[in-house]
Design a protein around this motif. Structure first.
Motif, PDB file in Angstrom:
ATOM      1  N   GLN A 202       0.795  -1.231   0.000  1.00  0.00           N
ATOM      2  CA  GLN A 202       0.000   0.000   0.000  1.00  0.00           C
ATOM      3  C   GLN A 202       0.830   1.286   0.000  1.00  0.00           C
ATOM      4  O   GLN A 202       0.376   2.305  -0.486  1.00  0.00           O
ATOM      5  CB  GLN A 202      -0.922   0.055   1.232  1.00  0.00           C
ATOM      6  CG  GLN A 202      -2.001  -0.983   1.248  1.00  0.00           C
ATOM      7  CD  GLN A 202      -1.510  -2.285   1.826  1.00  0.00           C
ATOM      8  OE1 GLN A 202      -0.848  -2.322   2.854  1.00  0.00           O
ATOM      9  NE2 GLN A 202      -1.816  -3.378   1.156  1.00  0.00           N
ATOM     10  N   ARG A 203       2.029   1.243   0.594  1.00  0.00           N
ATOM     11  CA  ARG A 203       2.771   2.489   0.745  1.00  0.00           C
ATOM     12  C   ARG A 203       4.263   2.226   0.850  1.00  0.00           C
ATOM     13  O   ARG A 203       4.698   1.126   1.171  1.00  0.00           O
ATOM     14  CB  ARG A 203       2.310   3.236   1.995  1.00  0.00           C
ATOM     15  CG  ARG A 203       2.687   2.507   3.268  1.00  0.00           C
ATOM     16  CD  ARG A 203       2.266   3.249   4.496  1.00  0.00           C
ATOM     17  NE  ARG A 203       2.763   2.543   5.678  1.00  0.00           N
ATOM     18  CZ  ARG A 203       2.227   2.609   6.853  1.00  0.00           C
ATOM     19  NH1 ARG A 203       1.156   3.355   7.042  1.00  0.00           N
ATOM     20  NH2 ARG A 203       2.736   1.949   7.862  1.00  0.00           N
ATOM     21  N   ALA A 204       5.015   3.276   0.615  1.00  0.00           N
ATOM     22  CA  ALA A 204       6.456   3.271   0.857  1.00  0.00           C
ATOM     23  C   ALA A 204       6.760   4.500   1.705  1.00  0.00           C
ATOM     24  O   ALA A 204       6.224   5.585   1.457  1.00  0.00           O
ATOM     25  CB  ALA A 204       7.226   3.323  -0.452  1.00  0.00           C
ATOM     26  N   ILE A 205       7.601   4.313   2.724  1.00  0.00           N
ATOM     27  CA  ILE A 205       7.982   5.411   3.607  1.00  0.00           C
ATOM     28  C   ILE A 205       9.497   5.491   3.633  1.00  0.00           C
ATOM     29  O   ILE A 205      10.174   4.483   3.837  1.00  0.00           O
ATOM     30  CB  ILE A 205       7.463   5.208   5.045  1.00  0.00           C
ATOM     31  CG1 ILE A 205       5.947   5.013   5.071  1.00  0.00           C
ATOM     32  CG2 ILE A 205       7.875   6.378   5.938  1.00  0.00           C
ATOM     33  CD1 ILE A 205       5.398   4.627   6.438  1.00  0.00           C
TER      34      ILE A 205
ATOM     35  N   ALA B 115       1.807   6.782  -1.313  1.00  0.00           N
ATOM     36  CA  ALA B 115       0.776   5.757  -1.463  1.00  0.00           C
ATOM     37  C   ALA B 115       1.038   4.997  -2.760  1.00  0.00           C
ATOM     38  O   ALA B 115       1.382   5.593  -3.783  1.00  0.00           O
ATOM     39  CB  ALA B 115      -0.609   6.404  -1.506  1.00  0.00           C
ATOM     40  N   LEU B 116       0.857   3.677  -2.717  1.00  0.00           N
ATOM     41  CA  LEU B 116       1.119   2.841  -3.885  1.00  0.00           C
ATOM     42  C   LEU B 116      -0.147   2.279  -4.522  1.00  0.00           C
ATOM     43  O   LEU B 116      -0.088   1.728  -5.620  1.00  0.00           O
ATOM     44  CB  LEU B 116       2.058   1.686  -3.501  1.00  0.00           C
ATOM     45  CG  LEU B 116       3.397   2.113  -2.901  1.00  0.00           C
ATOM     46  CD1 LEU B 116       4.190   0.883  -2.471  1.00  0.00           C
ATOM     47  CD2 LEU B 116       4.186   2.955  -3.894  1.00  0.00           C
ATOM     48  N   ASP B 117      -1.287   2.427  -3.836  1.00  0.00           N
ATOM     49  CA  ASP B 117      -2.556   1.973  -4.387  1.00  0.00           C
ATOM     50  C   ASP B 117      -3.693   2.707  -3.663  1.00  0.00           C
ATOM     51  O   ASP B 117      -3.447   3.591  -2.838  1.00  0.00           O
ATOM     52  CB  ASP B 117      -2.705   0.446  -4.294  1.00  0.00           C
ATOM     53  CG  ASP B 117      -2.770  -0.092  -2.878  1.00  0.00           C
ATOM     54  OD1 ASP B 117      -2.852   0.699  -1.903  1.00  0.00           O
ATOM     55  OD2 ASP B 117      -2.752  -1.322  -2.711  1.00  0.00           O
ATOM     56  N   GLU B 118      -4.910   2.336  -3.953  1.00  0.00           N
ATOM     57  CA  GLU B 118      -6.060   3.017  -3.351  1.00  0.00           C
ATOM     58  C   GLU B 118      -6.097   2.824  -1.834  1.00  0.00           C
ATOM     59  O   GLU B 118      -6.397   3.758  -1.095  1.00  0.00           O
ATOM     60  CB  GLU B 118      -7.367   2.520  -3.979  1.00  0.00           C
ATOM     61  CG  GLU B 118      -8.576   3.348  -3.595  1.00  0.00           C
ATOM     62  CD  GLU B 118      -8.393   4.840  -3.863  1.00  0.00           C
ATOM     63  OE1 GLU B 118      -8.720   5.640  -2.948  1.00  0.00           O
ATOM     64  OE2 GLU B 118      -7.914   5.223  -4.940  1.00  0.00           O
TER      65      GLU B 118
ATOM     66  N   ALA C 268      -6.080   5.800   1.034  1.00  0.00           N
ATOM     67  CA  ALA C 268      -7.020   5.872   2.149  1.00  0.00           C
ATOM     68  C   ALA C 268      -6.257   5.857   3.478  1.00  0.00           C
ATOM     69  O   ALA C 268      -6.594   6.586   4.418  1.00  0.00           O
ATOM     70  CB  ALA C 268      -8.008   4.720   2.090  1.00  0.00           C
ATOM     71  N   GLY C 269      -5.213   5.042   3.561  1.00  0.00           N
ATOM     72  CA  GLY C 269      -4.397   4.980   4.772  1.00  0.00           C
ATOM     73  C   GLY C 269      -3.693   6.290   5.056  1.00  0.00           C
ATOM     74  O   GLY C 269      -3.571   6.698   6.212  1.00  0.00           O
ATOM     75  N   LEU C 270      -3.234   6.968   3.986  1.00  0.00           N
ATOM     76  CA  LEU C 270      -2.589   8.270   4.168  1.00  0.00           C
ATOM     77  C   LEU C 270      -3.559   9.290   4.734  1.00  0.00           C
ATOM     78  O   LEU C 270      -3.205  10.086   5.603  1.00  0.00           O
ATOM     79  CB  LEU C 270      -2.017   8.785   2.849  1.00  0.00           C
ATOM     80  CG  LEU C 270      -0.690   8.204   2.408  1.00  0.00           C
ATOM     81  CD1 LEU C 270      -0.262   8.807   1.080  1.00  0.00           C
ATOM     82  CD2 LEU C 270       0.369   8.424   3.452  1.00  0.00           C
ATOM     83  N   ALA C 271      -4.784   9.267   4.247  1.00  0.00           N
ATOM     84  CA  ALA C 271      -5.784  10.207   4.754  1.00  0.00           C
ATOM     85  C   ALA C 271      -6.050   9.951   6.237  1.00  0.00           C
ATOM     86  O   ALA C 271      -6.124  10.885   7.041  1.00  0.00           O
ATOM     87  CB  ALA C 271      -7.079  10.084   3.946  1.00  0.00           C
ATOM     88  N   GLU C 272      -6.165   8.686   6.622  1.00  0.00           N
ATOM     89  CA  GLU C 272      -6.390   8.344   8.029  1.00  0.00           C
ATOM     90  C   GLU C 272      -5.157   8.689   8.862  1.00  0.00           C
ATOM     91  O   GLU C 272      -5.271   9.239   9.954  1.00  0.00           O
ATOM     92  CB  GLU C 272      -6.700   6.854   8.167  1.00  0.00           C
ATOM     93  CG  GLU C 272      -6.903   6.432   9.604  1.00  0.00           C
ATOM     94  CD  GLU C 272      -7.154   4.943   9.744  1.00  0.00           C
ATOM     95  OE1 GLU C 272      -6.864   4.427  10.828  1.00  0.00           O
ATOM     96  OE2 GLU C 272      -7.619   4.305   8.783  1.00  0.00           O
ATOM     97  N   ARG C 273      -3.994   8.403   8.328  1.00  0.00           N
ATOM     98  CA  ARG C 273      -2.737   8.658   9.052  1.00  0.00           C
ATOM     99  C   ARG C 273      -2.576  10.149   9.361  1.00  0.00           C
ATOM    100  O   ARG C 273      -1.997  10.507  10.385  1.00  0.00           O
ATOM    101  CB  ARG C 273      -1.573   8.140   8.218  1.00  0.00           C
ATOM    102  CG  ARG C 273      -0.243   8.131   8.917  1.00  0.00           C
ATOM    103  CD  ARG C 273       0.779   7.415   8.030  1.00  0.00           C
ATOM    104  NE  ARG C 273       2.109   7.508   8.540  1.00  0.00           N
ATOM    105  CZ  ARG C 273       2.678   6.636   9.347  1.00  0.00           C
ATOM    106  NH1 ARG C 273       1.979   5.592   9.738  1.00  0.00           N
ATOM    107  NH2 ARG C 273       3.914   6.790   9.750  1.00  0.00           N
ATOM    108  N   ALA C 274      -3.083  10.998   8.497  1.00  0.00           N
ATOM    109  CA  ALA C 274      -2.971  12.445   8.726  1.00  0.00           C
ATOM    110  C   ALA C 274      -3.636  12.843  10.044  1.00  0.00           C
ATOM    111  O   ALA C 274      -3.199  13.790  10.698  1.00  0.00           O
ATOM    112  CB  ALA C 274      -3.586  13.205   7.564  1.00  0.00           C
ATOM    113  N   THR C 275      -4.672  12.116  10.453  1.00  0.00           N
ATOM    114  CA  THR C 275      -5.352  12.451  11.702  1.00  0.00           C
ATOM    115  C   THR C 275      -4.749  11.735  12.907  1.00  0.00           C
ATOM    116  O   THR C 275      -4.779  12.265  14.009  1.00  0.00           O
ATOM    117  CB  THR C 275      -6.859  12.131  11.620  1.00  0.00           C
ATOM    118  OG1 THR C 275      -7.020  10.729  11.379  1.00  0.00           O
ATOM    119  CG2 THR C 275      -7.536  12.918  10.514  1.00  0.00           C
TER     120      THR C 275
END
Length: 127
Positions: A60-63, A86-89, A93-100
């Motif tokens: 899903q992601r690379a950090i 983000a690497l996929d949908e 979505a995880g990035l949006a949640e992670r922001a909070t």
């Protein structure tokens, strides 16, 4: 593996390390259910007491973590930068949640590390 010293919930599978600790090219895997699929971490830069860099990824992601250390006054200034892609949908979505949730997560990491540096003990494992 030194995270075991100061992070009570830390678990990793060490996949490659010549010396058994972090070093250039060290590879380990973590699986934290609240962070998505298991992730592989690679140490991409290792300059003790100056700079550490990791690349952490799953489907899903690379950090890219950049941790800098510099003398300041009678102590050390730590800077910690996360470059997240983000690497996929699911990753988006995880990035949006992670922001909070990320600010509270980082405050907890700071508290755990500060406690360990001050006491030599892991917060949550004392007794």
């Amino acid at each position: 593996v030194r995270e075991y010293d100061w992070i009570a919930h830390w678990e990793c599978e060490l996949l490659h390390s010549v010396g058994g600790y972090n070093e250039p090219g060290c590879v380990f895997r973590t699986a934290f259910p609240d962070e998505g699929d298991p992730e592989v971490w690679v140490t991409s830069r290792f300059e003790p007491c100056e700079r550490l860099e990791f690349v952490r990824s799953n489907a899903q992601r690379a950090i890219h973590f950049v941790i800098g250390l510099a003398p300041e006054g009678g102590g050390t200034r730590l800077t910690w930068t996360h470059h997240v892609t983000a690497l996929d949908e699911r990753g988006r979505a995880g990035l949006a949640e992670r922001a909070t949730t990320f600010p509270a997560q980082i405050r907890m990491v700071e508290a755990m590390l500060a406690h360990f540096l001050e006491t030599g003990k892991c917060l949550g494992r004392e007794g």
